[in-house]
Design an enzyme around this catalytic site. Structure first.
Site, PDB file in Angstrom:
ATOM      1  N   TYR A  53      -6.496  13.292  57.704  1.00 12.63           N
ATOM      2  CA  TYR A  53      -5.999  11.954  57.357  1.00 12.63           C
ATOM      3  C   TYR A  53      -4.485  11.854  57.493  1.00 12.63           C
ATOM      4  CZ  TYR A  53     -10.579  11.382  55.069  1.00 12.63           C
ATOM      5  OH  TYR A  53     -11.914  11.314  54.782  1.00 12.63           O
ATOM      6  N   SER A 238     -17.599   5.573  52.477  1.00  9.68           N
ATOM      7  CA  SER A 238     -17.710   4.249  53.101  1.00  9.68           C
ATOM      8  C   SER A 238     -18.843   3.419  52.501  1.00  9.68           C
ATOM      9  CB  SER A 238     -17.887   4.366  54.616  1.00  9.68           C
ATOM     10  OG  SER A 238     -17.495   3.169  55.257  1.00  9.68           O
ATOM     11  N   LEU A 240     -18.690   0.575  51.398  1.00 11.13           N
ATOM     12  CA  LEU A 240     -18.541  -0.816  51.833  1.00 11.13           C
ATOM     13  C   LEU A 240     -18.610  -0.936  53.356  1.00 11.13           C
ATOM     14  CD1 LEU A 240     -15.723  -2.088  49.413  1.00 11.13           C
ATOM     15  CD2 LEU A 240     -18.199  -2.478  49.268  1.00 11.13           C
ATOM     16  N   GLY A 243     -15.499  -1.880  54.962  1.00 10.31           N
ATOM     17  CA  GLY A 243     -15.118  -3.238  54.584  1.00 10.31           C
ATOM     18  C   GLY A 243     -16.090  -4.313  54.992  1.00 10.31           C
ATOM     19  N   LEU A 245     -19.121  -4.906  54.131  1.00 13.37           N
ATOM     20  CA  LEU A 245     -19.918  -5.453  53.035  1.00 13.37           C
ATOM     21  C   LEU A 245     -19.123  -6.352  52.092  1.00 13.37           C
ATOM     22  CD1 LEU A 245     -22.208  -2.378  52.399  1.00 13.37           C
ATOM     23  CD2 LEU A 245     -23.002  -4.710  52.874  1.00 13.37           C
ATOM     24  N   GLY A 247     -17.743  -8.920  53.334  1.00 16.96           N
ATOM     25  CA  GLY A 247     -17.905 -10.200  54.001  1.00 16.96           C
ATOM     26  C   GLY A 247     -16.678 -10.670  54.747  1.00 16.96           C
ATOM     27  N   LYS A 248     -15.595  -9.863  54.708  1.00 14.23           N
ATOM     28  CA  LYS A 248     -14.333 -10.343  55.283  1.00 14.23           C
ATOM     29  C   LYS A 248     -14.327 -10.385  56.803  1.00 14.23           C
ATOM     30  CE  LYS A 248     -11.970  -5.842  54.952  1.00 14.23           C
ATOM     31  NZ  LYS A 248     -10.843  -5.130  54.290  1.00 14.23           N
TER      32      LYS A 248
END
Length: 350
Positions: A53, A238, A240, A243, A245, A247-248
């Site tokens: 990372y 992860s 989401l 990201g 999930l 909805g963005k």
């Protein structure tokens, strides 16, 4: 905050694990400091990072996240005992990390020393293998036919795993790491490490972290069953779906600074028509029950039998607060029924 055992390690970890992979690319040292302080103040005692990372992984971003954590620890050395720190050694394939070579016992010893230096700590609580040397059904390789398991030399990989365990044993005996875990591995990978550790009296695998969410639940129930009965902590990453999930990204939206505006090593393989439809369904369920989509997805993940601690990452403090609030929720049977009605329609959307 609730705490649960981390496998057989004797350590208890918070149900929320703070993921850090955006620190160094999407987030600054100042951002990281704020997130660390908030998480620790609100009961999080489990932090996950990796030598690879920040993301997207590049030669320039390599080691940045560990160095950011190390910067904070350098300024707050007395607080090291407040949390369980997990990091990972990168698997093969990245030319700028040890020439892209496989994980070996020797590379484990070298990588541990380098991580300790960047993290500015004397020990790592949980040292994980980021992905196995063999190709595994992760990173969009999980659909049938993508991998031919018969082509894998089982004995050669078993020998590599034994060598890795011996390197881990060296580090544990030196006090540099306390426990070890896997990531992006399979039931065979888990069980072969268990077999080898039992046969040769070597450290036993404590945990595995794999991608797991409403959009990507391939480990449920088979690998998770294995973890429960072998007393191995299951740590979803992860939750989401990078990201999605929240909805963005619906309707092709790409907010400035959001994850999907950054290059992905494997392409945006989560960006499919089925994902769009599935997320719309989950967003409708969340709105119906007065939840945010992120809260629904994270609370669902938290209640799955066998899940130990869910790794969440945020690029802002507001996101972190929203995400952590999900772990105070108990989803009703009605909510879970509505969730499963969408899940059954889109069980594997990417």
């Amino acid at each position: 905050m609730k705490y649960v055992p981390l496998g057989r390690t004797g350590l208890n970890v918070s149900r929320v694990c703070l993921g850090t992979m955006t620190w160094g690319t999407q987030n600054t040292q100042a951002d990281a400091d704020v997130q660390l302080e908030y998480a620790l103040a609100n009961g999080v005692n489990f932090i996950d990072t990796a030598e690879m990372y920040s993301v997207p992984p590049t030669a320039e971003s390599y080691g940045k996240t560990e160095s950011i954590i190390g910067d904070w620890l350098g300024r707050n050395p007395s607080r090291r005992e407040e949390f369980i720190l997990a990091t990972k050694i990168a698997g093969p394939g990245l030319s700028y990390i040890r020439g892209g070579g496989p994980i070996t016992g020797k590379s484990v010893v070298e990588a541990v020393d380098a991580s300790l230096k960047r993290l500015q700590t004397d020990y790592i609580d949980l040292y994980q293998l980021h992905w196995p040397n063999r190709t595994s059904p992760h990173f969009a390789k999980h659909f049938p036919g993508h991998i031919s398991f018969s082509d894998v030399d089982r004995n050669a990989h078993s020998a590599q795993m034994l060598d890795i365990l011996q390197g881990i044993d060296v580090c544990i005996k030196a006090g540099k790491i306390r426990h070890f875990g896997l990531s992006d591995d399979t039931t065979w990978g888990i069980n072969e490490y268990v077999r080898l550790s039992d046969k040769y009296d070597l450290p036993r695998v404590a945990s595995i972290q794999n991608e797991f969410s409403l959009l990507h639940a391939k480990d449920w129930p088979y690998l998770i069953e294995n973890c429960v009965h072998e007393d191995i902590a299951y740590l979803p990453w992860s939750p989401l779906a990078t990201g999605a999930l929240t909805g963005k990204y619906l309707g092709g939206a790409r907010a400035e600074g959001s994850r999907w505006n950054f290059a992905q090593r494997n392409g945006l393989f989560r960006d499919t028509p089925s994902v769009e439809l599935a997320v719309k369904g989950y967003v409708e369920v969340a709105e119906k029950h007065g939840l945010t989509p992120a809260q629904l997805a994270l609370a669902w993940c938290d209640q799955v039998d066998g899940v130990t601690s869910t790794i969440i990452g945020a690029t802002s403090l507001d996101q972190l607060k929203e995400d952590m609030s999900a772990f105070d929720l108990a989803l009703s049977d009605t909510v879970l029924t509505d969730v499963m009605s969408v899940f059954r329609e889109y069980p594997a959307p990417f």
